[in-house]
Design a protein around this motif. Structure first.
Motif, mmCIF file in Angstrom:
data_model
loop_
_atom_site.group_PDB
_atom_site.id
_atom_site.type_symbol
_atom_site.label_atom_id
_atom_site.label_comp_id
_atom_site.label_asym_id
_atom_site.label_seq_id
_atom_site.Cartn_x
_atom_site.Cartn_y
_atom_site.Cartn_z
ATOM 1 N N VAL A 192 -22.518 17.080 -13.486
ATOM 2 C CA VAL A 192 -21.558 17.237 -14.570
ATOM 3 C C VAL A 192 -20.216 17.382 -13.874
ATOM 4 C CG1 VAL A 192 -20.740 18.677 -16.463
ATOM 5 C CG2 VAL A 192 -23.196 18.349 -16.137
ATOM 6 N N LEU A 193 -19.325 16.471 -14.166
ATOM 7 C CA LEU A 193 -18.006 16.505 -13.538
ATOM 8 C C LEU A 193 -17.151 17.473 -14.333
ATOM 9 C CD1 LEU A 193 -17.700 12.691 -12.874
ATOM 10 C CD2 LEU A 193 -18.634 14.471 -11.396
ATOM 11 N N LEU A 194 -16.761 18.543 -13.691
ATOM 12 C CA LEU A 194 -16.066 19.621 -14.376
ATOM 13 C C LEU A 194 -14.639 19.248 -14.725
ATOM 14 C CD1 LEU A 194 -17.420 22.607 -12.270
ATOM 15 C CD2 LEU A 194 -18.296 21.707 -14.421
ATOM 16 N N ALA A 195 -14.135 19.895 -15.738
ATOM 17 C CA ALA A 195 -12.785 19.648 -16.223
ATOM 18 C C ALA A 195 -12.031 20.972 -16.190
ATOM 19 C CB ALA A 195 -12.853 19.093 -17.638
ATOM 20 N N PRO A 196 -10.735 20.971 -16.269
ATOM 21 C CA PRO A 196 -9.886 19.777 -16.331
ATOM 22 C C PRO A 196 -9.760 19.116 -14.960
ATOM 23 C CG PRO A 196 -8.524 21.737 -16.321
ATOM 24 C CD PRO A 196 -9.956 22.211 -16.342
ATOM 25 N N ARG A 197 -9.520 17.816 -15.008
ATOM 26 C CA ARG A 197 -9.336 17.051 -13.780
ATOM 27 C C ARG A 197 -8.513 15.808 -14.088
ATOM 28 N NH1 ARG A 197 -14.750 16.526 -11.549
ATOM 29 N NH2 ARG A 197 -13.846 15.291 -9.890
ATOM 30 N N VAL A 198 -7.811 15.351 -13.063
ATOM 31 C CA VAL A 198 -7.026 14.133 -13.200
ATOM 32 C C VAL A 198 -7.974 12.947 -13.125
ATOM 33 C CG1 VAL A 198 -5.232 12.687 -12.164
ATOM 34 C CG2 VAL A 198 -4.923 15.171 -12.290
ATOM 35 N N ALA A 199 -7.779 12.016 -14.017
ATOM 36 C CA ALA A 199 -8.527 10.769 -14.042
ATOM 37 C C ALA A 199 -7.511 9.650 -14.250
ATOM 38 C CB ALA A 199 -9.561 10.787 -15.160
ATOM 39 N N HIS A 200 -7.992 8.440 -14.421
ATOM 40 C CA HIS A 200 -7.095 7.305 -14.622
ATOM 41 C C HIS A 200 -7.640 6.440 -15.742
ATOM 42 C CE1 HIS A 200 -4.708 8.234 -11.087
ATOM 43 N NE2 HIS A 200 -5.862 8.741 -10.645
ATOM 44 N N GLY A 201 -6.725 5.867 -16.502
ATOM 45 C CA GLY A 201 -7.112 5.008 -17.607
ATOM 46 C C GLY A 201 -6.015 4.001 -17.901
ATOM 47 N N GLU A 253 -0.256 -8.479 -17.756
ATOM 48 C CA GLU A 253 -1.645 -8.314 -17.313
ATOM 49 C C GLU A 253 -2.565 -8.262 -18.530
ATOM 50 O OE1 GLU A 253 -4.126 -8.864 -14.937
ATOM 51 O OE2 GLU A 253 -2.456 -8.190 -13.719
ATOM 52 N N ASP A 254 -3.860 -8.447 -18.301
ATOM 53 C CA ASP A 254 -4.832 -8.332 -19.392
ATOM 54 C C ASP A 254 -5.652 -7.050 -19.207
ATOM 55 O OD1 ASP A 254 -6.566 -8.909 -17.300
ATOM 56 O OD2 ASP A 254 -7.210 -10.828 -18.103
ATOM 57 N N ASP A 255 -6.569 -6.786 -20.138
ATOM 58 C CA ASP A 255 -7.359 -5.551 -20.088
ATOM 59 C C ASP A 255 -8.096 -5.402 -18.760
ATOM 60 O OD1 ASP A 255 -6.587 -4.668 -22.597
ATOM 61 O OD2 ASP A 255 -8.311 -5.565 -23.607
ATOM 62 N N GLU A 256 -8.676 -6.468 -18.272
ATOM 63 C CA GLU A 256 -9.418 -6.407 -17.011
ATOM 64 C C GLU A 256 -8.501 -6.009 -15.847
ATOM 65 O OE1 GLU A 256 -11.793 -9.514 -14.191
ATOM 66 O OE2 GLU A 256 -12.235 -9.590 -16.336
ATOM 67 N N GLY A 257 -7.307 -6.564 -15.821
ATOM 68 C CA GLY A 257 -6.356 -6.227 -14.762
ATOM 69 C C GLY A 257 -5.902 -4.780 -14.842
ATOM 70 N N TRP A 258 -5.645 -4.293 -16.053
ATOM 71 C CA TRP A 258 -5.245 -2.886 -16.223
ATOM 72 C C TRP A 258 -6.379 -1.954 -15.810
ATOM 73 C CZ3 TRP A 258 -3.403 -4.751 -21.531
ATOM 74 C CH2 TRP A 258 -2.078 -5.201 -21.452
ATOM 75 N N GLU A 259 -7.610 -2.300 -16.167
ATOM 76 C CA GLU A 259 -8.742 -1.462 -15.783
ATOM 77 C C GLU A 259 -8.926 -1.462 -14.267
ATOM 78 O OE1 GLU A 259 -12.279 -2.239 -18.041
ATOM 79 O OE2 GLU A 259 -11.264 -1.809 -19.937
ATOM 80 N N TYR A 260 -8.734 -2.604 -13.635
ATOM 81 C CA TYR A 260 -8.825 -2.667 -12.177
ATOM 82 C C TYR A 260 -7.757 -1.769 -11.532
ATOM 83 C CZ TYR A 260 -9.261 -4.408 -7.442
ATOM 84 O OH TYR A 260 -9.438 -4.484 -6.081
ATOM 85 N N ALA A 261 -6.551 -1.791 -12.085
ATOM 86 C CA ALA A 261 -5.468 -0.952 -11.554
ATOM 87 C C ALA A 261 -5.802 0.531 -11.715
ATOM 88 C CB ALA A 261 -4.151 -1.285 -12.245
ATOM 89 N N ALA A 262 -6.379 0.905 -12.854
ATOM 90 C CA ALA A 262 -6.760 2.301 -13.081
ATOM 91 C C ALA A 262 -7.871 2.706 -12.115
ATOM 92 C CB ALA A 262 -7.196 2.498 -14.530
#
Length: 152
Positions: free
Chosen positions: A18-27, A39-48
């Protein structure tokens, strides 16, 4: 919302991760979309995901006993569990304020074991190793394979 969480392999391979929170993530945030409007959705997800891999390096710098591999967990969490940051370090950064369990994890992305020396050097601040890692793609694992991810 799909988020990419930087973690260590030691944290992920607990008996019941279980990954505890709070924590920094990317989206895929409005700021990320604005940075690369063509960019498209795939490119944005790759960057995140790439930003989360950088975050994993930061975790490894503070956890020298963890296996030297960048690890990113892709997870789908409720929008209510994701908050913006007042001063995000990168455009994709968000804060996950709820714990993330195995049922929310979609996939795991990990360096191949051959990258361990570069990961260790990069976690220690070696710029050349950081550049070499930028050329490496993370390997994809299904969440059912977490226990089988090689540490070295």
């Amino acid at each position: 919302m799909r988020v990419y969480l930087p973690v260590t392999l030691a944290e992920l391979q607990n008996v019941s991760p279980v990954l505890l929170a709070p924590r920094v993530a990317h989206g895929v945030t409005p700021a990320l979309r604005a940075l690369w409007p063509d960019e498209d959705d795939e490119g944005w997800e790759y960057a995140a995901q790439a930003a989360a891999a950088d975050g994993s390096l930061l975790l490894l710098a503070g956890t020298p006993d963890a296996p030297s591999l960048r690890v990113v967990v892709a997870a789908d969490v409720p929008e209510a569990c994701v908050r913006g940051l007042d001063d995000p370090p990168v455009p994709s950064a968000v804060e996950v304020v709820c714990g993330v369990d195995l049922s929310q994890m979609v996939s795991v992305h990990v360096d191949e074991p051959a990258a361990a020396a570069d990961v260790a050097a990069a976690a220690g601040g070696d710029e050349a190793a950081i550049e070499r890692l930028e050329e490496r793609d993370l390997l994809w694992y299904d969440v059912t394979e977490i226990a089988q991810i090689p540490a070295r």
